[in-house]
Motif scaffolding. Structure first.
Motif, PDB file in Angstrom:
ATOM      1  N   MET A  81       5.498  -4.320  17.738  1.00 35.97           N
ATOM      2  CA  MET A  81       5.722  -3.861  16.371  1.00 35.97           C
ATOM      3  C   MET A  81       4.531  -4.246  15.500  1.00 35.97           C
ATOM      4  N   MET A  82       4.065  -3.300  14.692  1.00 30.56           N
ATOM      5  CA  MET A  82       2.912  -3.565  13.858  1.00 30.56           C
ATOM      6  C   MET A  82       3.267  -4.537  12.733  1.00 30.56           C
ATOM      7  N   THR A  83       2.268  -5.289  12.284  1.00 29.04           N
ATOM      8  CA  THR A  83       2.453  -6.172  11.149  1.00 29.04           C
ATOM      9  C   THR A  83       2.381  -5.358   9.870  1.00 29.04           C
ATOM     10  N   TRP A  84       3.281  -5.612   8.957  1.00 30.23           N
ATOM     11  CA  TRP A  84       3.249  -4.938   7.674  1.00 30.23           C
ATOM     12  C   TRP A  84       3.399  -5.970   6.570  1.00 30.23           C
ATOM     13  N   GLY A  85       3.202  -5.564   5.351  1.00 31.21           N
ATOM     14  CA  GLY A  85       3.311  -6.517   4.260  1.00 31.21           C
ATOM     15  C   GLY A  85       2.544  -6.070   3.035  1.00 31.21           C
TER      16      GLY A  85
ATOM     17  N   PRO B 205       6.136  -0.445   7.897  1.00 31.26           N
ATOM     18  CA  PRO B 205       6.277  -0.274   9.349  1.00 31.26           C
ATOM     19  C   PRO B 205       6.081   1.163   9.826  1.00 31.26           C
ATOM     20  N   ASP B 206       6.297   2.147   8.959  1.00 32.62           N
ATOM     21  CA  ASP B 206       6.104   3.541   9.375  1.00 32.62           C
ATOM     22  C   ASP B 206       4.644   3.976   9.300  1.00 32.62           C
ATOM     23  N   GLY B 207       3.747   3.018   8.966  1.00 29.05           N
ATOM     24  CA  GLY B 207       2.322   3.317   8.925  1.00 29.05           C
ATOM     25  C   GLY B 207       1.802   3.770   7.587  1.00 29.05           C
ATOM     26  N   LYS B 208       2.696   4.002   6.612  1.00 28.52           N
ATOM     27  CA  LYS B 208       2.271   4.450   5.294  1.00 28.52           C
ATOM     28  C   LYS B 208       1.643   3.290   4.512  1.00 28.52           C
ATOM     29  N   ILE B 209       0.629   3.610   3.729  1.00 27.77           N
ATOM     30  CA  ILE B 209      -0.057   2.631   2.893  1.00 27.77           C
ATOM     31  C   ILE B 209      -0.042   3.132   1.458  1.00 27.77           C
ATOM     32  N   PHE B 210       0.376   2.267   0.549  1.00 26.09           N
ATOM     33  CA  PHE B 210       0.343   2.574  -0.878  1.00 26.09           C
ATOM     34  C   PHE B 210      -0.481   1.483  -1.565  1.00 26.09           C
ATOM     35  N   ALA B 211      -1.428   1.896  -2.373  1.00 17.30           N
ATOM     36  CA  ALA B 211      -2.256   0.931  -3.092  1.00 17.30           C
ATOM     37  C   ALA B 211      -2.540   1.462  -4.485  1.00 17.30           C
ATOM     38  N   TRP B 212      -2.580   0.552  -5.460  1.00 18.86           N
ATOM     39  CA  TRP B 212      -2.842   0.963  -6.835  1.00 18.86           C
ATOM     40  C   TRP B 212      -3.505  -0.181  -7.594  1.00 18.86           C
ATOM     41  N   GLY B 213      -4.161   0.193  -8.693  1.00 21.74           N
ATOM     42  CA  GLY B 213      -4.864  -0.790  -9.495  1.00 21.74           C
ATOM     43  C   GLY B 213      -4.503  -0.681 -10.957  1.00 21.74           C
ATOM     44  N   ALA B 214      -5.405  -1.147 -11.817  1.00 21.63           N
ATOM     45  CA  ALA B 214      -5.142  -1.217 -13.252  1.00 21.63           C
ATOM     46  C   ALA B 214      -4.745   0.149 -13.803  1.00 21.63           C
ATOM     47  N   GLY B 215      -3.723   0.141 -14.665  1.00 19.95           N
ATOM     48  CA  GLY B 215      -3.283   1.364 -15.312  1.00 19.95           C
ATOM     49  C   GLY B 215      -2.509   2.307 -14.425  1.00 19.95           C
ATOM     50  N   GLY B 216      -2.098   1.854 -13.237  1.00 24.98           N
ATOM     51  CA  GLY B 216      -1.354   2.706 -12.335  1.00 24.98           C
ATOM     52  C   GLY B 216      -2.229   3.656 -11.546  1.00 24.98           C
ATOM     53  N   ARG B 217      -3.523   3.397 -11.524  1.00 21.57           N
ATOM     54  CA  ARG B 217      -4.456   4.287 -10.820  1.00 21.57           C
ATOM     55  C   ARG B 217      -4.248   4.176  -9.317  1.00 21.57           C
TER      56      ARG B 217
ATOM     57  N   ILE C 108      -5.150   4.202  -5.603  1.00 22.85           N
ATOM     58  CA  ILE C 108      -6.378   3.964  -4.858  1.00 22.85           C
ATOM     59  C   ILE C 108      -6.294   4.612  -3.494  1.00 22.85           C
ATOM     60  N   GLN C 109      -5.176   4.423  -2.837  1.00 23.63           N
ATOM     61  CA  GLN C 109      -4.956   5.025  -1.524  1.00 23.63           C
ATOM     62  C   GLN C 109      -3.459   5.252  -1.372  1.00 23.63           C
ATOM     63  N   THR C 110      -3.060   6.455  -1.070  1.00 20.32           N
ATOM     64  CA  THR C 110      -1.639   6.758  -0.946  1.00 20.32           C
ATOM     65  C   THR C 110      -1.439   7.989  -0.090  1.00 20.32           C
ATOM     66  N   ASP C 111      -0.276   8.090   0.509  1.00 29.12           N
ATOM     67  CA  ASP C 111       0.063   9.246   1.311  1.00 29.12           C
ATOM     68  C   ASP C 111       0.867  10.264   0.499  1.00 29.12           C
ATOM     69  N   TYR C 112       1.162   9.955  -0.741  1.00 31.91           N
ATOM     70  CA  TYR C 112       1.931  10.849  -1.597  1.00 31.91           C
ATOM     71  C   TYR C 112       1.247  10.929  -2.959  1.00 31.91           C
ATOM     72  N   SER C 113       1.302  12.119  -3.585  1.00 31.16           N
ATOM     73  CA  SER C 113       0.679  12.281  -4.888  1.00 31.16           C
ATOM     74  C   SER C 113       1.404  11.475  -5.953  1.00 31.16           C
ATOM     75  N   ASN C 114       2.714  11.365  -5.851  1.00 33.60           N
ATOM     76  CA  ASN C 114       3.500  10.599  -6.812  1.00 33.60           C
ATOM     77  C   ASN C 114       3.951   9.315  -6.142  1.00 33.60           C
ATOM     78  N   ASP C 115       3.022   8.393  -5.954  1.00 34.14           N
ATOM     79  CA  ASP C 115       3.276   7.233  -5.111  1.00 34.14           C
ATOM     80  C   ASP C 115       4.319   6.283  -5.682  1.00 34.14           C
ATOM     81  N   ALA C 116       4.339   6.080  -7.003  1.00 32.12           N
ATOM     82  CA  ALA C 116       5.292   5.130  -7.575  1.00 32.12           C
ATOM     83  C   ALA C 116       6.725   5.609  -7.377  1.00 32.12           C
ATOM     84  N   VAL C 117       6.987   6.882  -7.592  1.00 32.66           N
ATOM     85  CA  VAL C 117       8.331   7.427  -7.404  1.00 32.66           C
ATOM     86  C   VAL C 117       8.744   7.330  -5.942  1.00 32.66           C
ATOM     87  N   THR C 118       7.835   7.643  -5.047  1.00 33.86           N
ATOM     88  CA  THR C 118       8.125   7.563  -3.612  1.00 33.86           C
ATOM     89  C   THR C 118       8.458   6.140  -3.208  1.00 33.86           C
ATOM     90  N   LEU C 119       7.687   5.175  -3.693  1.00 30.06           N
ATOM     91  CA  LEU C 119       7.951   3.775  -3.391  1.00 30.06           C
ATOM     92  C   LEU C 119       9.355   3.378  -3.841  1.00 30.06           C
TER      93      LEU C 119
END
Length: 268
Positions: free
Chosen positions: A1-5, A72-84, A86-97
């Protein structure tokens, strides 16, 4: 199993654009192994525990730095100042999260007073696009997961409980229904901000055991992060040693011995 966090990289945040920093230059990494992860956020009052929780849950954006979650499903969500994003698999990453990967169980109940017990629990599934016919059986099964053994027979034998409104429930019952609502969509991470703060000791123990069972039911695929002032009591109830201690705009990973030392020093 892959490490996630998750990773916080040089994160600073404040509540007002020109206000004082609440957390400052935080660098923190949590790698979740195949064992159950339950991570309390502890420390003195007013030092930023809830703020840190909101940052991790994408409910607040950092003023500086970056936050990244790998799942664990391999998806990566990342964001920075102001909700920008940085790297996401969805255009609306906050809602998806919030709708798919995260669950929320806060001290202030998220239950709608105008929906019944079963409707409240099922509602997050409707936000994902499911219909009532599909969502209601899932909601009932999820409720069974958070009920106490002596409650299950009574509730399963009577539809009246499912059709009650939140105002018709006891405090402990409302809290467990809110927990069912928070986990009905099977999130990877459950965030809780003082989930038992207004409950008596007996009911608090019951709710914490519900949370523990939820994490352990699918080890390595679930994580609980919660704010608490109960300190050693919660460590004992959950059978864990590790915590994140928040104080003086910083947060560090500690163990039980560190916490005992802090409690002793704060009482002198």
């Amino acid at each position: 199993m892959m490490t996630w966090g998750m990773t916080l990289d040089k994160v600073t945040t404040r509540w007002e654009p020109v206000g004082n920093n609440i957390l400052e230059n935080i660098t923190l990494k949590l790698a979740i192994p195949t064992t159950a992860i339950m991570l309390p956020l502890m420390g003195p009052s007013g030092q930023g525990k809830s703020t840190l929780l909101y940052l991790l849950a994408a409910l607040k954006w950092p003023s500086q730095g970056e936050i990244t979650w790998t799942f664990p499903d391999g998806k990566i969500f990342a964001w920075g100042a102001g909700g920008r994003a940085i790297q996401t698999d969805y255009s609306n990453d906050a809602v998806t999260l919030r709708r798919h990967y995260f669950g929320f169980a806060f001290q202030g109940s998220t239950l709608s007073p105008y929906l019944t017990v079963i409707e409240n629990i099922a509602y997050p599934l409707l936000l994902q696009g499911q219909d009532w016919e599909t969502a209601l059986p899932i909601a009932k099964n999820t409720l069974n997961e958070v009920l106490l053994p002596n409650e299950k027979n009574d509730i399963n034998q009577s539809a009246s409980f499912l059709n009650r409104f939140p105002a018709q429930l006891s405090g402990g019952q409302r809290q467990r229904v809110a927990l069912a609502q928070a986990i009905v969509h099977d999130p990877y991470v459950l965030f809780a901000d003082e989930p038992t703060g207004q409950l008596d000791l007996h009911t608090r123990k019951q709710v914490m055991m519900v949370l523990k069972r939820w994490v352990e039911k699918n080890r390595g695929q679930r994580c609980l992060i919660w704010v608490t002032h109960h300190h050693l009591g919660d460590l004992d109830l959950m059978g864990i040693e590790q915590l994140i201690f928040v104080d003086n705009k910083q947060c560090v990973t500690q163990n039980r011995a560190d916490l005992i030392q802090w409690i002793a020093c704060s009482q002198t």
